[in-house]
Design an enzyme around this catalytic site. Structure first.
Site, short mmCIF file in Angstrom:
data_model
loop_
_atom_site.label_atom_id
_atom_site.label_comp_id
_atom_site.label_asym_id
_atom_site.label_seq_id
_atom_site.Cartn_x
_atom_site.Cartn_y
_atom_site.Cartn_z
N SER A 13 6.42 -5.96 -3.99
CA SER A 13 7.80 -6.28 -3.59
C SER A 13 8.36 -5.15 -2.74
CB SER A 13 8.69 -6.48 -4.83
OG SER A 13 8.84 -5.26 -5.51
N GLY A 14 9.44 -5.49 -2.04
CA GLY A 14 10.11 -4.47 -1.21
C GLY A 14 11.58 -4.48 -1.53
N ARG A 15 12.25 -3.39 -1.19
CA ARG A 15 13.69 -3.33 -1.41
C ARG A 15 14.38 -2.50 -0.34
NH1 ARG A 15 10.42 -2.83 -5.28
NH2 ARG A 15 9.22 -1.10 -4.56
N HIS A 237 4.42 7.48 3.36
CA HIS A 237 3.58 7.00 2.26
C HIS A 237 4.48 6.99 1.04
CE1 HIS A 237 -0.08 7.65 -0.58
NE2 HIS A 237 0.44 6.45 -0.67
N ASP A 238 4.59 5.86 0.36
CA ASP A 238 5.55 5.77 -0.75
C ASP A 238 5.29 6.82 -1.83
OD1 ASP A 238 3.26 4.53 -1.76
OD2 ASP A 238 4.26 2.66 -2.32
N THR A 260 2.16 0.08 -9.24
CA THR A 260 0.91 -0.68 -9.12
C THR A 260 -0.26 0.29 -9.27
OG1 THR A 260 1.96 -2.29 -7.69
CG2 THR A 260 -0.43 -2.16 -7.58
N ASN A 297 -6.07 8.98 -7.43
CA ASN A 297 -5.59 7.61 -7.67
C ASN A 297 -6.17 7.12 -8.99
OD1 ASN A 297 -4.93 7.71 -4.84
ND2 ASN A 297 -4.95 5.47 -4.86
N GLY A 407 8.59 2.73 -10.99
CA GLY A 407 8.97 1.59 -11.83
C GLY A 407 8.23 1.55 -13.15
C1 LIG Z 1 -3.87 2.29 -1.34
C2 LIG Z 1 -2.66 2.69 -2.06
O1 LIG Z 1 -1.61 2.16 -1.37
C3 LIG Z 1 -2.46 4.16 -2.16
O2 LIG Z 1 -3.63 4.83 -2.41
C4 LIG Z 1 -1.41 4.59 -3.12
O3 LIG Z 1 -1.22 5.95 -2.95
C5 LIG Z 1 -0.10 3.94 -2.88
O4 LIG Z 1 0.33 3.87 -1.78
C6 LIG Z 1 0.67 3.52 -4.05
O5 LIG Z 1 1.78 2.81 -3.67
#
Ligand SMILES: C[C@H](O)[C@H](O)[C@@H](O)C(=O)CO
Length: 490
Positions: A13-15, A237-238, A260, A297, A407
């Site tokens: 989702s986006g906001r 990058h989030d 996620t 990750n 989240g």
């Molecule tokens: C691929 C993923 O998007 C990335 O590795 C991770 O860092 C990310 O962006 C989580 O939102």
């Protein structure tokens, strides 16, 4: 009082988050929320990029209709994915989703050809099968049409920024996640690009987070009835934005950006690119102010999101709080998984994959949704401990607790079990980490905050931080030993 807008796009989702400063305190309000559903076309998995652009425009319109006079906007999103631009400025096809099976096996082939140590020595980035380097290699191997006419490479936020402003720039934090950027020369790695058969001129100027990146272009102004609102490159990058928002007091701190994905690590000034970092598959992704995010990750809540999707498909719909409740009622430490097993990466029947993992590792197979969720959450908590200890070893630091942002902190059980697993306190908050980090970088650029530390102090004072103290006793120690043995991580 500076009113600004952060567009924060996650993988589901986006906001659009409106931020304003009130006597040094940050106030946020969600103006617009929209789904971001990957779209399967035949065998391919895409992002619906034009829909995302449409939703960004809806966010701008909502701000206008509320009478908010925007001083600037910024966009962040998940990493690694991209669009290719033709010589006439048009987008060549729909960006692929990094979980597309087109990329299966490509990383191994590229590693064999160039050597993992060569790639790591030039980029400092962990080996993940979906990194941009392997995505582009797959497209080259398959001769996909976009590769034939491409002139420019833009990542997802770069692309959306380009639609808004007409200007084509790349951005540092996201560029590093491609595994094509060299942090030592601070440039795209031309030698690596050439070895891969990629054209260096596709890769443009890399802006640092906080750099001005244009303004709404004339056509957008006319369409939306808005003025020339400035657009900043933020930490796009989030995860980089989430790290900006970690309300740390000390310079040495550990974080877990929980959504996620779970991204666990620390902020450092220079990338750590030694053999140990490569062996442990740690990454050095770019951060705000030329810092690096030494992290790993971890598969994260994706596994539960996919379980939930599968149960819903089969006619059993659960909310997240319901699943957490069922997990709480299930028996503890019955079975564990390694959340980073390759079986859990692609979308699909996740409950069956969790059960298969337990079967293949000779463990009791969880039967009910609550048992599966408990198995996943406890395994995540233990994997966090494992990665936290590796982060300490590699960075030579010792952390007295863990900051959790994103989240995932709404899942109180995961926060509590993480504290128990690491045997240290967890400080949870803020939940909207990426959006707040996005806003903070815009405010620093405008001089509203002196630097990131002043911004972090304001974040600390503006948002509630929940403290989870670890449970006393040996139960979680014993559980950890069992987790290590079963997953083979010992
Ligand atoms: C691929 C993923 O998007 C990335 O590795 C991770 O860092 C990310 O962006 C989580 O939102």
């Amino acid at each position: 009082m500076s009113n600004i807008l952060a567009f924060d796009l996650g993988a589901s989702s986006g906001r659009a988050i409106h931020g304003k400063l009130n006597n040094g305190r940050i106030e946020i309000e969600e103006l617009h929320r929209f789904p971001n559903d990957p779209v399967q076309v035949g065998k391919r998995l895409h992002w619906d990029i034009l829909r995302l652009y449409h939703e960004i425009k809806q966010g701008l319109l909502k701000a206008k209709h509320k009478g908010i006079d925007l001083a600037s906007i910024g966009i962040d999103s998940w990493a690694v994915d991209f669009g290719l631009i033709a010589s006439d400025g048009s987008l060549l096809g729909n960006p692929y989703n990094y979980r597309d099976s087109l990329y299966d096996g490509v990383m191994e082939r590229v590693q064999e050809e160039l050597g993992a140590d060569y790639i790591f020595s030039r980029t400092g980035i962990q080996f993940l099968p979906f990194n941009t380097i392997y995505q582009l290699s797959a497209h080259r191997e398959n001769g996909t049409a976009a590769m034939q006419s491409a002139e420019q490479f833009l990542m997802i936020p770069d692309l959306l920024r380009y639609f808004l402003t007409g200007e084509k720039y790349n951005e540092f934090s996201n560029a590093t996640t491609t595994q094509l950027y060299n942090p030592l020369t601070q440039k795209w790695d031309e030698e690596l690009l050439k070895k891969l058969g990629l054209t260096p001129s596709w890769f443009g100027e890399v802006l640092q987070p906080g750099a001005p990146a244009g303004q709404l272009q004339q056509t957008v102004q006319e369409e939306l009835g808005l003025g020339p609102i400035p657009v900043y490159a933020v930490a796009e990058h989030d995860t980089a934005s989430a790290v900006v928002a970690v309300p740390a007091i000390e310079r040495s701190f550990a974080y877990l950006s929980c959504g996620t994905w779970s991204l666990l690590g620390t902020e450092i000034d220079q990338p750590i690119m030694n053999e140990e970092a490569r062996q442990l598959n740690f990454t050095n992704e770019g951060g705000y102010g030329n810092t690096y995010r030494l992290l790993k990750n971890i598969m994260g809540l994706w596994i539960i999101q996919e379980c939930r999707r599968e149960w819903e498909r089969a006619g059993q719909a659960f909310t997240f709080p319901e699943l957490v409740k069922l997990a709480e009622e299930a028996t503890s430490f019955s079975a564990f998984i390694d959340p980073d097993d390759a079986a859990f990466l692609a979308p699909g029947d996740m409950p069956a994959r969790v059960c298969e993992y337990c079967q293949r590792t000779n463990q009791p197979v969880p039967q009910k949704p609550g048992e599966i969720v408990r198995c996943v959450l406890e395994s995540l908590a233990f994997k966090y401990r494992y990665v936290l200890e590796l982060t300490e070893r590699l960075s030579g630091q010792s952390f007295n607790g863990l900051h959790m942002v994103g989240g995932g902190i709404h899942n109180h059980l995961l926060c509590e079990w993480t504290a128990n697993a690491i045997g240290k306190p967890v400080w949870a908050g803020p939940a909207e980490g990426s959006a707040i980090g996005n806003l903070a970088v815009q405010w620093i650029a405008q001089g509203e905050f002196k630097d990131i530390w002043e911004a972090r102090r304001a974040i600390r004072e503006s948002f509630p931080i929940a403290i989870y103290e670890p449970e006393q006793g040996d139960r979680w120690e014993e559980g950890y030993a069992q987790f290590l043995r079963i997953t083979g991580l010992a």
